[in-house]
Scaffold this active site. Structure first.
Site, PDB file in Angstrom:
ATOM      1  N   SER A 106       0.813  -1.223   0.000  1.00  0.00           N
ATOM      2  CA  SER A 106       0.000   0.000   0.000  1.00  0.00           C
ATOM      3  C   SER A 106       0.842   1.267   0.000  1.00  0.00           C
ATOM      4  CB  SER A 106      -0.952   0.011   1.205  1.00  0.00           C
ATOM      5  OG  SER A 106      -0.221  -0.100   2.417  1.00  0.00           O
ATOM      6  N   ASP A 146      -3.217   6.369  11.491  1.00  0.00           N
ATOM      7  CA  ASP A 146      -2.322   5.952  10.418  1.00  0.00           C
ATOM      8  C   ASP A 146      -1.091   6.854  10.426  1.00  0.00           C
ATOM      9  OD1 ASP A 146      -1.005   5.184   8.163  1.00  0.00           O
ATOM     10  OD2 ASP A 146      -2.694   5.438   6.788  1.00  0.00           O
ATOM     11  N   HIS A 163       1.356   5.641   6.332  1.00  0.00           N
ATOM     12  CA  HIS A 163       1.105   6.188   5.000  1.00  0.00           C
ATOM     13  C   HIS A 163       1.216   7.711   5.031  1.00  0.00           C
ATOM     14  CE1 HIS A 163      -0.911   2.204   5.013  1.00  0.00           C
ATOM     15  NE2 HIS A 163      -0.418   2.135   3.781  1.00  0.00           N
TER      16      HIS A 163
END
Length: 546
Positions: A273, A514, A517
């Site tokens: 990802s 998160d 990312h």
């Protein structure tokens, strides 16, 4: 009676005086005559030396006017010993000047059969100043490279030639320029750059209102997880930083020029990802080069979501595609049935991922893996790792990672023609969890500026050392996009609590954040600027870039 001197005595005295005078004159004349003869050779010697010295100085001045190249096979004690005459033509002259092996001048050619190879890790690491990055634990040799060829925006003299360098090198990591000056379009720094490590530098605030390159909310390819502004993040300073290498300026990003370089080609990002994060970034960056934004589309009509693992976006006017292929580990995931008849996941560390046939279609490949190796089952290594038909009851995760990377490297060596394709490997991207990890309450909410100092800036994971080992062993040259220390700074760039869309009435949950990312626009844009810089500053003789 008067006394008188006899006349004879007077005559005798006069004669004596005359003889003495004549003798003295003759002696003086003799001394002068023989002294002159004696001194003449010495005077002549001085005259000869003066003439020779003058001639030598003149010759030396003429010699310094001759164009020179750096010999990558030679050593000096200091890179400062290398002198380049910026007025000379790049293609003329001889390779008389020696340079330290890790620093190369711009060369007229690049060999297609070189090997990507980092130098030994005995290079000293400089301490980090302010927010400037130190060198990586292992620096790389740079292959002699060509600047952009035939481009109107770059002033380069004589880029032809057919010499071949034997030095084993990493082709892009250190970028060098000679006789390249700033001109319209690409934005080189004003002064000639002798050497530039693109990954040693600092983040600087944008003072010219050029960042972000695309505005938040303007790009339809940013999925919900990275669309921080749309998800309620109010500060925007994290979008105003640009990466500045210590030794030079990056070429100014030019989306149209990037697309021209991709014309007729397939660029493919393969990985987890984090590479999807980078994939969405590059789509948004390239989209800025289109007058008609509708001329780019996903060929199957798919919208980007985390659930789908394969996308092909076509830029119609340039007949090129930018693809994403999901592969968490680059090696093959599978399942097995346990004694109770239940299925358990496995990872075959000696077999390439089943998506590898798709990789062969690309002209330029960008790989990554890393974050999934920290997940529970992967880190524990219990009844998970597999070689052949054997599932190991227990296996060390670090060794599994090393063997998996070697499996990937072997596949690259066996399936990639380096004269026709380019391969990048994007390094590990740093996470910034406080008080826990991604699954144990770690947070990064409220961070609004990069890290300015501290030991974390010098941190370098073992995974990256393993990547370097594998690249060193490979035959096909692989460009390491070593963004690890570049990302160490940017604790402010993560979605944190802004990874989900919510209405104003919805309470923001802080239970799981998160901090791995990146918001878009944001840090991954810099990774893609580095790919662009590599293509601009390394106008390779490889047909893939023609």
């Amino acid at each position: 009676m008067a006394t008188t001197t006899p006349k004879k005595n007077h005559s005798f005295s006069f004669s004596i005086t005359l003889y003495i005078s004549l003798f003295l004159l003759l002696l003086l004349f003799s001394i002068f005559f023989f002294s002159k003869k004696t001194l003449e050779p010495t005077l002549a010697l001085y005259r000869d030396n003066l003439v020779s010295s003058s001639s030598s100085s003149s010759d030396h001045i003429e010699e310094t006017k001759q164009p020179i190249n750096l010999d990558p096979n030679s050593d000096t004690d200091s890179i400062n010993d290398v002198i380049i005459d910026s007025t000379s033509a790049a293609g003329a002259g001889s390779t008389d000047v020696v340079a330290k092996p890790i620093v190369d001048s711009i060369s007229e050619t690049v060999s297609a059969d070189y090997k990507a190879k980092p130098i030994d890790s005995d290079v000293s690491i400089k301490p980090v100043d302010s927010i400037s990055a130190g060198s990586d634990s292992t620096d790389y040799k740079a292959k002699p490279i060509d600047p952009i060829s035939g481009n109107e925006t770059t002033s380069v003299d004589s880029l032809s030639g057919d010499g071949v360098s034997d030095v084993e090198t990493h082709p892009f990591d250190l970028i060098t320029e000679s006789n390249v000056t700033k001109s319209s379009g690409l934005g080189y720094s004003e002064k000639t750059v002798d050497t530039c490590d693109l990954y040693r530098g600092k983040w600087v605030r944008d003072e010219e209102d050029e960042y972000p390159i695309y505005q938040p909310g303007s790009c339809p390819y940013v999925d919900e997880a990275y669309d921080c502004q749309a998800n309620g993040r109010r500060d925007s300073d994290y979008t105003k930083w640009r990466w500045k290498p210590d030794g030079c300026d990056l070429p100014r990003f030019n989306a149209t020029d990037f697309l021209e370089r991709l014309r007729g080609k397939k660029l493919m990002l393969v990985g987890d990802s984090m590479n999807r994060n980078q994939f969405e970034s590059i789509l948004c960056l390239l989209r800025e080069g289109l007058l008609d934004k509708s001329r780019v589309y996903e060929v199957h009509g798919y919208k980007i979501t985390k659930g789908r693992g394969y996308y092909i976006f076509k830029f119609e006017d340039f007949n090129c595609t930018v693809d994403f292929v999901r592969s968490h580990f680059l090696v093959r995931e599978g399942i097995r049935l346990n004694a109770q008849g239940k299925s358990n996941p496995t990872l075959s560390i000696d077999r390439i991922d089943k998506s590898a046939n798709r990789w062969k279609r690309a002209d330029i490949l960008v790989f990554n893996t890393g974050h999934w190796w920290t997940h529970g089952k992967t880190a524990r290594g219990k009844n998970y790792y597999k070689e052949g038909d054997v599932v190991y009851p227990q296996f060390d995760a670090v060794e599994a990672y090393r063997r998996s990377m070697r499996t990937w490297g072997k596949w690259i060596d066996q399936n990639i023609d380096p004269t026709k394709k380019l391969v990048f490997y994007r390094g590990y991207s740093s996470a910034h969890f406080r008080g826990g990890d991604w699954d144990s309450g770690g947070t990064c909410n409220g961070e609004k500026e990069p890290i300015l100092s501290g030991a974390f800036l010098d941190s370098y994971p073992l995974k990256m050392t393993i990547v370097e080992e594998v690249l060193r062993e490979m035959k096909v040259p692989v460009t390491l996009l070593n963004v690890t220390k570049l990302t160490n700074f940017r604790k402010d760039g993560h979605p944190s609590v802004y990874g989900k869309n919510r209405t104003l009435e919805t309470k923001i949950s802080t239970r799981r954040q998160d901090c791995s990312h990146w918001c878009l626009p944001g840090v991954p844009d810099a990774w893609n600027e580095l790919i662009y810089a590599s293509l601009v500053l390394q106008q390779s003789t490889l047909s893939v870039l023609r």
